[in-house]
Scaffold this motif. Structure first.
Motif, short mmCIF file in Angstrom:
data_model
loop_
_atom_site.label_atom_id
_atom_site.label_comp_id
_atom_site.label_asym_id
_atom_site.label_seq_id
_atom_site.Cartn_x
_atom_site.Cartn_y
_atom_site.Cartn_z
N LEU A 22 -16.60 -14.73 22.09
CA LEU A 22 -15.18 -14.57 21.74
C LEU A 22 -14.37 -15.74 22.28
N ASP A 23 -13.85 -16.53 21.35
CA ASP A 23 -12.94 -17.63 21.67
C ASP A 23 -11.59 -17.24 21.08
N LEU A 24 -10.64 -16.88 21.94
CA LEU A 24 -9.38 -16.31 21.44
C LEU A 24 -8.58 -17.30 20.61
N GLY A 25 -8.62 -18.56 20.96
CA GLY A 25 -7.91 -19.56 20.17
C GLY A 25 -8.49 -19.65 18.76
N ARG A 26 -9.80 -19.67 18.68
CA ARG A 26 -10.46 -19.73 17.37
C ARG A 26 -10.21 -18.45 16.58
N MET A 27 -10.22 -17.31 17.27
CA MET A 27 -9.94 -16.04 16.58
C MET A 27 -8.54 -16.04 16.00
N ALA A 28 -7.57 -16.52 16.78
CA ALA A 28 -6.19 -16.58 16.28
C ALA A 28 -6.12 -17.44 15.03
N ALA A 29 -6.78 -18.59 15.06
CA ALA A 29 -6.77 -19.49 13.89
C ALA A 29 -7.44 -18.82 12.70
N GLU A 30 -8.56 -18.14 12.93
CA GLU A 30 -9.26 -17.47 11.84
C GLU A 30 -8.42 -16.35 11.21
N LEU A 31 -7.60 -15.73 12.03
CA LEU A 31 -6.73 -14.65 11.53
C LEU A 31 -5.40 -15.17 11.00
N GLY A 32 -5.15 -16.47 11.19
CA GLY A 32 -3.93 -17.08 10.65
C GLY A 32 -2.68 -16.75 11.44
N ILE A 33 -2.83 -16.56 12.76
CA ILE A 33 -1.66 -16.31 13.60
C ILE A 33 -1.68 -17.26 14.78
N SER A 34 -0.53 -17.41 15.44
CA SER A 34 -0.46 -18.30 16.59
C SER A 34 -1.13 -17.65 17.80
N ARG A 35 -1.49 -18.47 18.77
CA ARG A 35 -2.08 -17.95 20.01
C ARG A 35 -1.11 -17.01 20.71
N THR A 36 0.19 -17.36 20.67
CA THR A 36 1.20 -16.52 21.32
C THR A 36 1.24 -15.14 20.69
N THR A 37 1.25 -15.11 19.35
CA THR A 37 1.26 -13.82 18.64
C THR A 37 -0.02 -13.05 18.92
N PHE A 38 -1.14 -13.76 18.93
CA PHE A 38 -2.43 -13.12 19.20
C PHE A 38 -2.40 -12.43 20.57
N PHE A 39 -1.99 -13.15 21.60
CA PHE A 39 -1.98 -12.59 22.95
C PHE A 39 -0.97 -11.45 23.07
N ARG A 40 0.15 -11.58 22.38
CA ARG A 40 1.16 -10.52 22.45
C ARG A 40 0.61 -9.23 21.83
N ARG A 41 -0.16 -9.36 20.78
CA ARG A 41 -0.69 -8.16 20.09
C ARG A 41 -1.97 -7.63 20.70
N ALA A 42 -2.79 -8.51 21.25
CA ALA A 42 -4.13 -8.08 21.67
C ALA A 42 -4.39 -8.15 23.17
N GLY A 43 -3.57 -8.89 23.91
CA GLY A 43 -3.80 -9.02 25.34
C GLY A 43 -4.76 -10.15 25.67
N ASN A 44 -5.36 -10.06 26.85
CA ASN A 44 -6.25 -11.13 27.30
C ASN A 44 -7.66 -10.94 26.73
N ARG A 45 -8.56 -11.80 27.17
CA ARG A 45 -9.92 -11.78 26.60
C ARG A 45 -10.65 -10.47 26.91
N ASP A 46 -10.48 -9.96 28.13
CA ASP A 46 -11.10 -8.68 28.46
C ASP A 46 -10.58 -7.57 27.55
N ASP A 47 -9.28 -7.59 27.27
CA ASP A 47 -8.68 -6.58 26.39
C ASP A 47 -9.27 -6.67 24.98
N VAL A 48 -9.39 -7.89 24.48
CA VAL A 48 -9.93 -8.10 23.13
C VAL A 48 -11.39 -7.67 23.08
N MET A 49 -12.16 -8.06 24.10
CA MET A 49 -13.57 -7.66 24.15
C MET A 49 -13.68 -6.14 24.23
N GLY A 50 -12.85 -5.53 25.04
CA GLY A 50 -12.88 -4.08 25.17
C GLY A 50 -12.56 -3.38 23.86
N ALA A 51 -11.56 -3.88 23.15
CA ALA A 51 -11.20 -3.27 21.86
C ALA A 51 -12.34 -3.40 20.86
#
Length: 198
Positions: A22-51
């Motif tokens: 899981l690379d959060l920057g790459r995930m944000a780009a793949e989903l077509g959203i900014s890193r800021t929006t990604f983190f605001r919606r999903a949290g940190n890497r542990d949060d994303v992995m947990g989800a």
């Protein structure tokens, strides 16, 4: 199109299933959203992995339940007398153990993966405990059994013991032995529920 928290969790689950880091920057780009929006919606890497891991865990549990229904319908026991919850638990553990993506994650990032998987306040373990409680309750009612301990306590013990076997290679430098796990967990659950007085 708005990318939701659920969309991010589903994307994380796909990557984890495929064994992709899981690379959060790459995930944000793949989903077509900014890193800021990604983190605001999903949290940190542990949060994303947990989800993502929770979604995979939920799907695995539901597949095990569906397999039971396909084989036994609404029955609460096999023809040989084994409780439904025991068969579902065993199939769940087997599928988790056989998941190549999860094994790759644990091998590559054992500390992070185990922290996320076994955190009692995280996304994965509490949901799995709740799923066990629900199934234990349904089986106890349908089979006329009385739990000798609180079902949340039984479910927690079962999940924690299951984790100790599923991840034994990392946690304790032991071989993962699901046959032993099944024997112990079946005995634990069977001993914690007795036939209700008529």
């Amino acid at each position: 199109m708005t990318v939701s928290t659920d969309d991010i969790a589903k994307h994380a689950a796909r990557l984890l299933f495929a064994g992709t880091r899981l690379d959060l920057g790459r995930m944000a780009a793949e989903l077509g959203i900014s890193r800021t929006t990604f983190f605001r919606r999903a949290g940190n890497r542990d949060d994303v992995m947990g989800a993502g891991l929770r979604l995979l865990s939920d799907r695995t549990w539901q597949r095990a339940l569906a397999h039971w229904r396909a084989e036994h319908g609404d029955a609460v026991r096999t023809p040989g007398g084994r409780l439904r919850c025991l068969a579902v638990m065993e199939e769940y553990r087997r599928e988790v153990a056989d998941n190549a993506g999860l094994r790759k994650l644990i091998e590559a990032e054992s500390t992070v993966a185990l922290r996320v998987l076994t955190d009692p306040r995280g996304a994965v373990q509490p949901a799995l405990v709740d799923a066990h409680v629900e199934l234990f309750r349904e089986d106890a009612d349908a089979a006329g059994l009385t739990p000798l301990v609180g079902l949340p306590d039984l479910a927690f013990a079962v999940v924690r013991l299951g984790e100790s076997f599923l991840y034994a290679d990392v946690l304790a430098a032991r071989t993962v032995d699901l046959t032993v796990a099944t024997t112990l967990l079946d005995t634990l659950v069977g001993g914690a529920m007795e036939p209700s007085a008529r």
